[in-house]
Design an enzyme around this catalytic site. Sequence first.
Site, PDB file in Angstrom:
ATOM      1  N   ALA A 107     -33.218   8.575  26.277  1.00  0.00           N
ATOM      2  CA  ALA A 107     -34.001   7.989  27.392  1.00  0.00           C
ATOM      3  C   ALA A 107     -35.109   8.583  28.152  1.00  0.00           C
ATOM      4  O   ALA A 107     -36.267   7.902  28.299  1.00  0.00           O
ATOM      5  CB  ALA A 107     -32.862   7.524  28.687  1.00  0.00           C
TER       6      ALA A 107
ATOM      7  N   VAL B   5     -36.867  11.445  27.047  1.00  0.00           N
ATOM      8  CA  VAL B   5     -37.949  11.631  26.437  1.00  0.00           C
ATOM      9  C   VAL B   5     -38.748  10.648  25.922  1.00  0.00           C
ATOM     10  O   VAL B   5     -39.974  10.488  25.775  1.00  0.00           O
ATOM     11  CB  VAL B   5     -37.377  12.388  25.190  1.00  0.00           C
ATOM     12  CG1 VAL B   5     -36.685  11.808  24.014  1.00  0.00           C
ATOM     13  CG2 VAL B   5     -38.598  13.492  24.438  1.00  0.00           C
ATOM     14  N   ASN B   6     -38.009   9.414  25.976  1.00  0.00           N
ATOM     15  CA  ASN B   6     -38.958   8.278  25.528  1.00  0.00           C
ATOM     16  C   ASN B   6     -39.771   8.040  26.734  1.00  0.00           C
ATOM     17  O   ASN B   6     -41.009   7.477  26.277  1.00  0.00           O
ATOM     18  CB  ASN B   6     -37.708   6.868  25.300  1.00  0.00           C
ATOM     19  CG  ASN B   6     -36.920   7.027  24.353  1.00  0.00           C
ATOM     20  OD1 ASN B   6     -37.066   7.974  23.324  1.00  0.00           O
ATOM     21  ND2 ASN B   6     -35.890   6.048  24.154  1.00  0.00           N
TER      22      ASN B   6
ATOM     23  N   GLY C 138     -32.891  -7.657  30.464  1.00  0.00           N
ATOM     24  CA  GLY C 138     -33.508  -7.654  28.759  1.00  0.00           C
ATOM     25  C   GLY C 138     -35.021  -8.390  28.863  1.00  0.00           C
ATOM     26  O   GLY C 138     -35.756  -7.999  29.568  1.00  0.00           O
TER      27      GLY C 138
ATOM     28  N   GLY D 204     -34.405   1.380  23.390  1.00  0.00           N
ATOM     29  CA  GLY D 204     -35.732   2.011  23.734  1.00  0.00           C
ATOM     30  C   GLY D 204     -36.648   1.279  24.567  1.00  0.00           C
ATOM     31  O   GLY D 204     -37.681   1.927  25.363  1.00  0.00           O
TER      32      GLY D 204
ATOM     33  N   ASP E  35     -36.849   2.163  28.401  1.00  0.00           N
ATOM     34  CA  ASP E  35     -37.680   3.282  28.573  1.00  0.00           C
ATOM     35  C   ASP E  35     -39.111   3.252  28.624  1.00  0.00           C
ATOM     36  O   ASP E  35     -39.914   3.720  29.351  1.00  0.00           O
ATOM     37  CB  ASP E  35     -37.214   4.447  27.721  1.00  0.00           C
ATOM     38  CG  ASP E  35     -35.495   4.435  27.756  1.00  0.00           C
ATOM     39  OD1 ASP E  35     -34.996   4.355  28.909  1.00  0.00           O
ATOM     40  OD2 ASP E  35     -35.094   4.704  26.650  1.00  0.00           O
TER      41      ASP E  35
HETATM   42  O1  KDG Z   1     -32.774   3.966  26.093  1.00  0.00           O
HETATM   43  C1  KDG Z   1     -32.652   4.367  24.735  1.00  0.00           C
HETATM   44  C2  KDG Z   1     -31.477   5.201  24.656  1.00  0.00           C
HETATM   45  O2  KDG Z   1     -30.272   4.657  24.768  1.00  0.00           O
HETATM   46  C3  KDG Z   1     -31.369   6.135  23.184  1.00  0.00           C
HETATM   47  O3  KDG Z   1     -32.807   6.598  23.030  1.00  0.00           O
HETATM   48  C4  KDG Z   1     -30.275   7.158  23.418  1.00  0.00           C
HETATM   49  O4  KDG Z   1     -30.781   8.188  25.358  1.00  0.00           O
HETATM   50  C5  KDG Z   1     -29.904   7.479  24.588  1.00  0.00           C
HETATM   51  C6  KDG Z   1     -28.681   7.304  25.057  1.00  0.00           C
HETATM   52  O5  KDG Z   1     -28.087   8.358  25.753  1.00  0.00           O
HETATM   53  O6  KDG Z   1     -28.126   6.221  24.623  1.00  0.00           O
END
Ligand code: KDG
Length: 316
Positions: free
Chosen positions: A36, A38-39, A227, A254, A257
Amino acid sequence: MNTDLFTFGEALSVFISSDSDSVMSAEKYERVTAGAEVNVAVTLSRLGLKPQYFSRFGNDQLGSVMLEDIKAEGVDVTLIKRVNSFTAAMVRNSGKTAPVEISYLRKGSAASTIEPEDILDSYLSSTRWLHTTGITCAISNSGAATVKHALQKAAALGVKSSFDLNIRRKLWSEEDAKKVLFPLASNVELLIGGEDEYQVVFGSNEPKKILAEANKRGCKIAVMTKGDQMMRYSIDGNYAEINPPKVVAVDPVGSGDAFTGGVIAGLLSGLSVEQALEQGSICGALVASMFGDWTGIPTGKLGLVDKEIIAKVRGN
Ligand code: KDG
């Protein structure tokens, strides 16, 4: 170093099944880096800003390849510590024909040893924005303490911050999440969460009431997503709604994020809250329209999505 964003958390190597839409029958996997926080950092970098990302990675090959992936995106990774543990991973199907199912390999990982002492005051005093999430709170007690410490320090230093509730039900119960996240959902510039996450944390089913309470608790801008459906937000007690652009969503993982990154970048670039939310929803929609957490993140300059990309999304 002066940065536009400082963020920290757990990055994962995501193994996505490529020859079957079920991990039960797959034999081949693609690996990508995600997570999350890093995204969000990658989104700011694609939009032409300077993000810095901190984490603890293991002294292993996954740690090394992820470091390279994040660096290649232009995110400053110089603070990342390598420790004597393993780098976390996630295994999932693509979701092309079946619902996405994920499995985590992360309990006791390198990032779960993140502690408040990792976040030096200088990282916060040299940035324009701190971003944190509820995922770091879920992975360990020291992770939660680090989020609390960083948010308090940023407030003391006058640095703007954001907090994404990001409840991961595979990591903890709603009851535990509420206990830890509710105190943290206060005194931030931007509070973000899905409708269901706000309901868990604020214990109410009434969006307007929840957002007003978030404002009263010092969250200046409180945003409630759902969503690709209508988004609700409230700024200092003023409630409003906005409709995200419609795209053919193929992989929503993603997109939240990218939305957050687009909003932060917009606010840092002087957009109004409404314009920043619009920019965020364009980033989120583009990510949802492609496979992978980073694939669809748009490019831009000085924190603003390129005009041609916006025109394309809007169908002009
Ligand atoms: O928000 C996307 C994230 O769910 C994914 O990249 C993985 O960070 C993550 C997680 O902890 O679920």
